[in-house]
Write a protein that holds these residues in place. Structure first.
Motif, mmCIF file in Angstrom:
data_model
loop_
_atom_site.group_PDB
_atom_site.id
_atom_site.type_symbol
_atom_site.label_atom_id
_atom_site.label_comp_id
_atom_site.label_asym_id
_atom_site.label_seq_id
_atom_site.Cartn_x
_atom_site.Cartn_y
_atom_site.Cartn_z
ATOM 1 N N GLU A 142 37.619 41.494 46.986
ATOM 2 C CA GLU A 142 37.979 40.405 46.069
ATOM 3 C C GLU A 142 38.736 40.953 44.860
ATOM 4 N N PHE A 152 46.639 42.007 43.294
ATOM 5 C CA PHE A 152 47.904 41.603 43.924
ATOM 6 C C PHE A 152 48.218 40.111 43.710
ATOM 7 N N SER A 153 47.570 39.483 42.740
ATOM 8 C CA SER A 153 47.757 38.044 42.510
ATOM 9 C C SER A 153 48.478 37.771 41.198
ATOM 10 N N ARG A 154 49.297 36.718 41.193
ATOM 11 C CA ARG A 154 49.893 36.253 39.949
ATOM 12 C C ARG A 154 48.815 35.604 39.088
ATOM 13 N N GLN A 194 42.243 41.833 45.788
ATOM 14 C CA GLN A 194 43.049 40.610 45.922
ATOM 15 C C GLN A 194 43.577 40.178 44.555
ATOM 16 N N HIS A 195 42.755 40.297 43.531
ATOM 17 C CA HIS A 195 43.198 39.883 42.196
ATOM 18 C C HIS A 195 44.281 40.810 41.655
#
Lengths: 89, 276
Positions: free
Chosen positions: A64, A70-72, A67-68
């Motif tokens: 998790e 690689f997140s806008r 994932q953050h």
């Protein structure tokens, strides 16, 4: 919900696959080093470094947290102005 | 084991895939409307597409005793063309009473733009006025977290929406909790590179339990695997999970969610006799 397998069984099942994937990442980074040109300033490389750092931490929820990386970013206040603009249009 | 693929784009697949899926235990599927790989130029292009979804795909599936259902919309990629989107939304009701039409979908966001959000809200309005269920696409990769949160904001801002009749698809580790906490159904899409693997889907079942969780293949015209749900079934077995839990996720949960649509008339495979 508990995982039916115990930790030793999970490690036995996953060890070779984890090893192979780590080698794949290491080889890709080596390939970047050997290639001509430079991507040192590329933000994607920074994200890869941040993700690799998370892998070495003892804290859980690594998937998790990566994932953050690689997140806008998300602006929790976006909806108000959007609704106002929509009403006025 | 019988299973149901809740999200697969069979218009992009060959007839052999229906045969393979049937051999692997697929007894039903639902197919949301999506992007064809190019932007369509007119409302009539969508009308023809909806005919394909509601007529030919259902027939092709029945050749292999697979029960086919569908969802209708203009997808987020084409929503940048607001005027065309509005023409399509106005035309959709022509098809809503056709057999096998489960609701509005897959609507959502792609690049999280203002126009996409406007058309998303107008689809929600149509669904509420026609009492349809909703199937939602969440964006890919770096846009997913922001887009999913924006979608949840719009859904939760509309008090008419019954959260138990909405499926939010393509959840991953950083979006699943918010979707489930708001009472929506969540779909995990097993898709190479850009979405979720069978092993990670099993992890999420272990972390969040099977309640309101579905798995799908999203098999389409891109590099995807229409047999991904059987891969998930095998991954669950190898992890030591009981058959009852697997069946709940891949068969009972889809039937429970889809049963809320007035056009969902599923016949158990033991007694299904398709018209030839």
């Amino acid at each position: 919900m508990p995982i039916p397998l115990d930790a030793e069984e999970v490690l036995n099942r996953e060890f070779l696959e984890v090893r192979a994937r780590l080698l794949q990442v290491a080889a890709a980074l080596d390939r970047l080093d050997r290639a001509s040109g430079s991507v040192e300033a590329d933000a994607r490389l920074t994200k890869i470094s941040q993700a690799l750092a998370i892998l070495t931490e003892a804290e859980g929820d690594r998937a998790e947290r990566i994932q953050h990386v690689f997140s806008r970013p998300y602006d929790a206040k976006w909806l108000g102005p959007f609704k106002k603009e929509r009403m006025n249009s | 084991m019988y299973y149901f693929d809740p999200h697969i784009h069979m218009v992009s697949r060959v007839t052999d895939d229906y045969e393979t899926l049937a051999k692997m235990g697929c007894v039903g599927m639902s197919e949301p409307a999506f992007w064809a790989g190019f932007d369509r130029g007119s409302v009539d292009g969508f009308r023809d597409y909806f005919r394909q979804l509601t007529e030919f795909e259902a027939k092709r599936a029945s050749w292999y005793r697979v029960q086919h259902y569908t969802w209708l919309c203009i997808n987020a990629k084409e929503a940048e063309n607001v005027s065309l989107s509005r023409e399509v939304i106005a035309m959709i009701p022509e098809f809503l009473d056709r057999p096998g039409v489960l609701g509005i979908g897959e609507i959502g966001l792609n690049k999280n733009t203002k126009n996409e959000s406007i058309i998303f809200c107008e689809h929600l309005d149509l669904a509420m006025k026609t009492d349809e269920q909703i199937l939602i696409h969440t964006p890919h990769l770096e846009d997913k977290y922001q887009g999913t949160r924006m979608i949840l904001d719009m859904l939760c801002d509309d008090s008419r929406i019954d959260h138990s009749r909405v499926l939010v698809d393509h959840v991953e580790e950083h979006t699943i909790r918010a979707v489930l906490d708001e009472g929506f159904w969540a779909g995990m899409t097993l898709y190479p590179v850009s979405k979720c693997t069978p092993e990670r889907a099993v992890d999420m079942i272990e972390m969040y339990g099977p309640e309101r969780l579905l798995v799908n293949s999203a098999g389409d015209w891109g590099p995807s695997k229409p047999t991904a749900v059987p891969d998930f079934i095998l991954a669950m077995r190898l992890r030591g999970h009981p058959e009852s839990l697997i069946r709940r996720v891949v068969y009972e949960n889809p039937l429970k969610f889809f049963s809320q649509s007035r056009n969902f008339h599923f016949t158990p495979p033991e007694v299904y006799q398709p018209a030839v």
